[in-house]
Design a protein around this motif. Sequence first.
Motif, PDB file in Angstrom:
ATOM      1  N   THR A  13       1.766  12.686  -5.053  1.00 20.25           N
ATOM      2  CA  THR A  13       0.516  13.384  -5.371  1.00 20.25           C
ATOM      3  C   THR A  13      -0.251  12.626  -6.445  1.00 20.25           C
ATOM      4  O   THR A  13      -1.465  12.436  -6.337  1.00 20.25           O
ATOM      5  N   TYR A  14       0.441  12.181  -7.489  1.00 20.48           N
ATOM      6  CA  TYR A  14      -0.228  11.411  -8.546  1.00 20.48           C
ATOM      7  C   TYR A  14      -0.908  10.178  -7.961  1.00 20.48           C
ATOM      8  O   TYR A  14      -2.037   9.850  -8.302  1.00 20.48           O
ATOM      9  N   GLN A  15      -0.188   9.484  -7.063  1.00 17.95           N
ATOM     10  CA  GLN A  15      -0.749   8.281  -6.459  1.00 17.95           C
ATOM     11  C   GLN A  15      -1.986   8.616  -5.639  1.00 17.95           C
ATOM     12  O   GLN A  15      -2.988   7.915  -5.690  1.00 17.95           O
ATOM     13  N   ALA A  16      -1.923   9.700  -4.887  1.00 18.13           N
ATOM     14  CA  ALA A  16      -3.052  10.090  -4.041  1.00 18.13           C
ATOM     15  C   ALA A  16      -4.280  10.463  -4.868  1.00 18.13           C
ATOM     16  O   ALA A  16      -5.412  10.272  -4.414  1.00 18.13           O
ATOM     17  N   LEU A  17      -4.069  10.960  -6.078  1.00 24.81           N
ATOM     18  CA  LEU A  17      -5.178  11.410  -6.925  1.00 24.81           C
ATOM     19  C   LEU A  17      -5.651  10.350  -7.915  1.00 24.81           C
ATOM     20  O   LEU A  17      -6.597  10.586  -8.658  1.00 24.81           O
ATOM     21  N   SER A  18      -5.016   9.198  -7.928  1.00 26.33           N
ATOM     22  CA  SER A  18      -5.325   8.175  -8.915  1.00 26.33           C
ATOM     23  C   SER A  18      -6.038   6.972  -8.301  1.00 26.33           C
ATOM     24  O   SER A  18      -5.743   6.582  -7.175  1.00 26.33           O
ATOM     25  N   PRO A  19      -6.936   6.354  -9.060  1.00 28.81           N
ATOM     26  CA  PRO A  19      -7.594   5.145  -8.570  1.00 28.81           C
ATOM     27  C   PRO A  19      -6.744   3.877  -8.733  1.00 28.81           C
ATOM     28  O   PRO A  19      -7.113   2.816  -8.249  1.00 28.81           O
ATOM     29  N   ARG A  20      -5.599   3.977  -9.412  1.00 29.13           N
ATOM     30  CA  ARG A  20      -4.757   2.795  -9.660  1.00 29.13           C
ATOM     31  C   ARG A  20      -3.402   2.965  -8.993  1.00 29.13           C
ATOM     32  O   ARG A  20      -2.993   4.070  -8.660  1.00 29.13           O
ATOM     33  N   GLN A  21      -2.722   1.859  -8.818  1.00 24.00           N
ATOM     34  CA  GLN A  21      -1.370   1.920  -8.271  1.00 24.00           C
ATOM     35  C   GLN A  21      -0.402   2.238  -9.401  1.00 24.00           C
ATOM     36  O   GLN A  21      -0.489   1.669 -10.493  1.00 24.00           O
ATOM     37  N   MET A  22       0.515   3.155  -9.131  1.00 25.67           N
ATOM     38  CA  MET A  22       1.488   3.562 -10.131  1.00 25.67           C
ATOM     39  C   MET A  22       2.488   2.433 -10.380  1.00 25.67           C
ATOM     40  O   MET A  22       3.148   1.973  -9.446  1.00 25.67           O
ATOM     41  N   ASP A  76       0.835  -1.186   0.000  1.00 25.47           N
ATOM     42  CA  ASP A  76       0.000   0.000   0.000  1.00 25.47           C
ATOM     43  C   ASP A  76       0.873   1.240   0.000  1.00 25.47           C
ATOM     44  O   ASP A  76       1.932   1.280   0.617  1.00 25.47           O
ATOM     45  N   GLN A  77       0.392   2.261  -0.685  1.00 26.14           N
ATOM     46  CA  GLN A  77       1.088   3.537  -0.707  1.00 26.14           C
ATOM     47  C   GLN A  77       0.781   4.284   0.580  1.00 26.14           C
ATOM     48  O   GLN A  77      -0.315   4.165   1.119  1.00 26.14           O
ATOM     49  N   PRO A  78       1.717   5.061   1.098  1.00 25.27           N
ATOM     50  CA  PRO A  78       1.429   5.857   2.279  1.00 25.27           C
ATOM     51  C   PRO A  78       0.343   6.878   1.962  1.00 25.27           C
ATOM     52  O   PRO A  78       0.307   7.437   0.877  1.00 25.27           O
TER      53      PRO A  78
END
Length: 166
Positions: free
Chosen positions: A147-156, A3-5
């Motif tokens: 920021t991209y990860q926080a705003l995206s529905p998918r995992q980078m 999981d991303q922080p």
Amino acid sequence: MADQPAITPGRLSFTGRFTHFGATRLNAITRLQGRLHSRLYARFGGTRFGKWLGRPVFQLTVPGRKTGELRSVVLMYVPDGEDLLVSGSFAGHPEPPSWWRNLVAAGGGRARVGHESWPVTARVVTDEDEYAARWRVLVDQVPDFATYQALSPRQMPIAVLTRAAQ
């Protein structure tokens, strides 16, 4: 994958929000800007247009998965030891970028940093522990990825580009 922080909305970077807006709301303009940047980078032999939003970039060229034609894109320069890290973030767009699909299909391409150019192999990071470590390197060097990860529905997704024999 790990999981991303969590990032609170107040901690999202301005440049990350700006590029996310461009990728999700102004897609045609963003694509045009990317193509122009890549052409100018190549035209000047990597000596000009080597930064985007104040951060260093490099050019990645991969064959198109449908046409086989060489396609170039300018990406954030994120070294990790002898390797380069790339993420198919598309600034948090819900879909991965075309260059990512092409890179995965081809398994490699050609990197250009300044005057120097060399072939690379690409390996998508799938191990959770390695992903977490590589993600930290990406975010340490380019905080907008968080920021991209926080705003995206998918995992980078992350790929490691390793210099290949010429």
